[in-house]
Design an enzyme around this catalytic site. Structure first.
Site, PDB file in Angstrom:
ATOM      1  N   SER A  49      -5.216   9.863   9.817  1.00 11.12           N
ATOM      2  CA  SER A  49      -6.173   9.777   9.033  1.00 11.12           C
ATOM      3  C   SER A  49      -7.267  10.882   9.250  1.00 11.12           C
ATOM      4  O   SER A  49      -7.347  11.665  10.308  1.00 11.12           O
ATOM      5  CB  SER A  49      -6.738   8.340   9.276  1.00 11.12           C
ATOM      6  OG  SER A  49      -8.080   8.182   8.801  1.00 11.12           O
ATOM      7  N   GLY A  78       0.743  -1.250   0.045  1.00 14.85           N
ATOM      8  CA  GLY A  78       0.037  -0.002  -0.006  1.00 14.85           C
ATOM      9  C   GLY A  78       0.639   1.371   0.032  1.00 14.85           C
ATOM     10  O   GLY A  78       1.912   1.200  -0.676  1.00 14.85           O
ATOM     11  N   ILE A  79       0.410   2.175   0.778  1.00 12.13           N
ATOM     12  CA  ILE A  79       1.042   3.520   0.867  1.00 12.13           C
ATOM     13  C   ILE A  79       2.306   3.454   1.440  1.00 12.13           C
ATOM     14  O   ILE A  79       3.409   4.071   0.966  1.00 12.13           O
ATOM     15  CB  ILE A  79       0.049   4.576   1.501  1.00 12.13           C
ATOM     16  CG1 ILE A  79      -1.119   4.653   1.031  1.00 12.13           C
ATOM     17  CG2 ILE A  79       0.827   5.725   1.878  1.00 12.13           C
ATOM     18  CD1 ILE A  79      -2.336   5.474   1.868  1.00 12.13           C
ATOM     19  N   GLY A  80       2.590   2.795   2.306  1.00 11.73           N
ATOM     20  CA  GLY A  80       4.036   2.359   2.917  1.00 11.73           C
ATOM     21  C   GLY A  80       5.051   1.974   1.904  1.00 11.73           C
ATOM     22  O   GLY A  80       6.117   2.445   2.105  1.00 11.73           O
ATOM     23  N   TYR A  88     -11.457   3.405  15.867  1.00 12.43           N
ATOM     24  CA  TYR A  88     -10.223   3.920  14.965  1.00 12.43           C
ATOM     25  C   TYR A  88      -9.997   5.160  15.146  1.00 12.43           C
ATOM     26  O   TYR A  88      -8.800   5.684  15.173  1.00 12.43           O
ATOM     27  CB  TYR A  88     -10.774   3.504  13.573  1.00 12.43           C
ATOM     28  CG  TYR A  88      -9.719   3.734  12.519  1.00 12.43           C
ATOM     29  CD1 TYR A  88      -8.423   3.094  12.286  1.00 12.43           C
ATOM     30  CD2 TYR A  88      -9.893   4.874  11.624  1.00 12.43           C
ATOM     31  CE1 TYR A  88      -7.546   3.500  11.436  1.00 12.43           C
ATOM     32  CE2 TYR A  88      -9.130   5.410  10.697  1.00 12.43           C
ATOM     33  CZ  TYR A  88      -7.819   4.700  10.485  1.00 12.43           C
ATOM     34  OH  TYR A  88      -7.061   4.934   9.481  1.00 12.43           O
TER      35      TYR A  88
END
Length: 314
Positions: free
Chosen positions: A151, A26-28, A176
């Site tokens: 987020s 993903g983004i990582g 979350y």
């Protein structure tokens, strides 16, 4: 609708050591690849060795000659965090960039970490809180920049002070939000304490906006057997260039915050498009739940109590 190309320039990082949590997909993975392309020596702590090997291979194909070191880490286990800290301190090499990117999102039923914490709070916040404490000597030696990934969910909600473990009335999204608000408080308080105590590190925050990643995809290990309606909608919008970003553009705020000479300590960086869902990275006002420094100090004390780690000066 054609998507406008969005990118940033990353300064040379030749020989500098960068640690990215959640860098195996993903983004990582996009963040790690761009850091490697800028010359950084990557240390990727990963929970799943097979995903880690696949990520390292992907980075090396994209950046021939990239230096990528895989390290075992399960942020939901304080013993695992301590073991990684001991290993890296024994190695002794300074860390110049740390991006706290890893996270889990909205398991449909309440789950706990190896240490009994609610999974999202324990992984997203407490795991990173303990990790930075373990790595602090190396971060200080490298006069590191620490960027913690939030987020847009952190724009609402707060810390459930009476029941941070969500043992009663579990709500996945509220838990979350709490975990990401906690990450934000930690990043801001880390900067305040570094300034006050002369640690020599800088800390700031980033958020990726909205992009199609695995956070809301099917995750059988979290009890989610199918992709959520949310991630299907995000994929549809992203493919058409409608508000949402891509994993590549969603990586840019963290990269800017972690490497740009223009990125300032104690600030938040995210996409600049409508609703901060996509677009080029820019500084943004801190989310309302993060504007009370007293909450950050209170959370810091609670986090030390829960994790059993202590920072210098406390």
């Amino acid at each position: 609708m054609p998507r406008r190309n969005i990118d940033i320039t990353i300064p040379p990082l030749d020989g500098r050591r960068a640690v990215v949590t959640g860098g195996s997909d993903g983004i990582g993975l996009r963040i790690a690849t761009r850091l490697a392309r800028a010359g950084a020596r990557l240390a990727l702590p990963v929970r799943n060795p097979r995903k880690g090997e696949a990520a390292a291979g992907s980075i090396r194909r994209a950046v021939p000659g990239a230096e990528v070191e895989l390290l075992p880490l399960d942020l939901s286990s304080l013993d695992s965090v301590a073991a990684l800290g001991e290993r890296l301190r024994a190695d002794g090499r300074p860390i110049h960039v740390l991006i706290n990117n890893a996270g889990v999102m909205t398991p449909p039923t309440r789950q706990t970490t190896a240490d009994g914490f609610e999974l999202q709070f324990g992984t997203n916040h407490l795991g990173h809180f303990a990790l930075v404490a373990q790595l602090l000597p190396l971060l200080r030696a490298g006069r590191a920049r620490v960027t913690s990934q939030l987020s847009i969910a952190a724009a609402r909600g707060g810390i459930n002070w009476d029941d941070p473990a969500w043992a009663r009335g579990y709500n996945g999204m509220r838990a979350y939000r709490q975990s990401k608000i906690a990450v934000g408080h930690f990043g801001l308080e880390l900067q305040r304490r570094s300034e006050a105590l002369g640690w020599g590190i800088t800390s700031n925050l980033s958020h990726p906006g909205v992009a199609p990643t695995s956070l809301l995809s099917a995750r059988p290990e979290l009890g989610r057997s199918d992709d959520t309606a949310g991630v299907r909608m995000i994929r549809w919008a992203s493919a058409r260039g409608l508000l949402a970003g891509t994993p590549e553009t969603a990586a840019l705020p963290a990269l800017h915050a972690a490497t740009s000479p223009d990125a300032r300590p104690g600030r938040l960086y995210g996409p600049s498009g409508p609703g901060h869902l996509g677009g080029a990275p820019a500084e943004q006002a801190p989310y309302r739940p993060l504007r009370r420094a007293g909450d950050a100090a209170r959370l810091w004390r609670l986090s030390e109590e829960l994790t059993g780690v202590a920072y210098p000066g406390d």
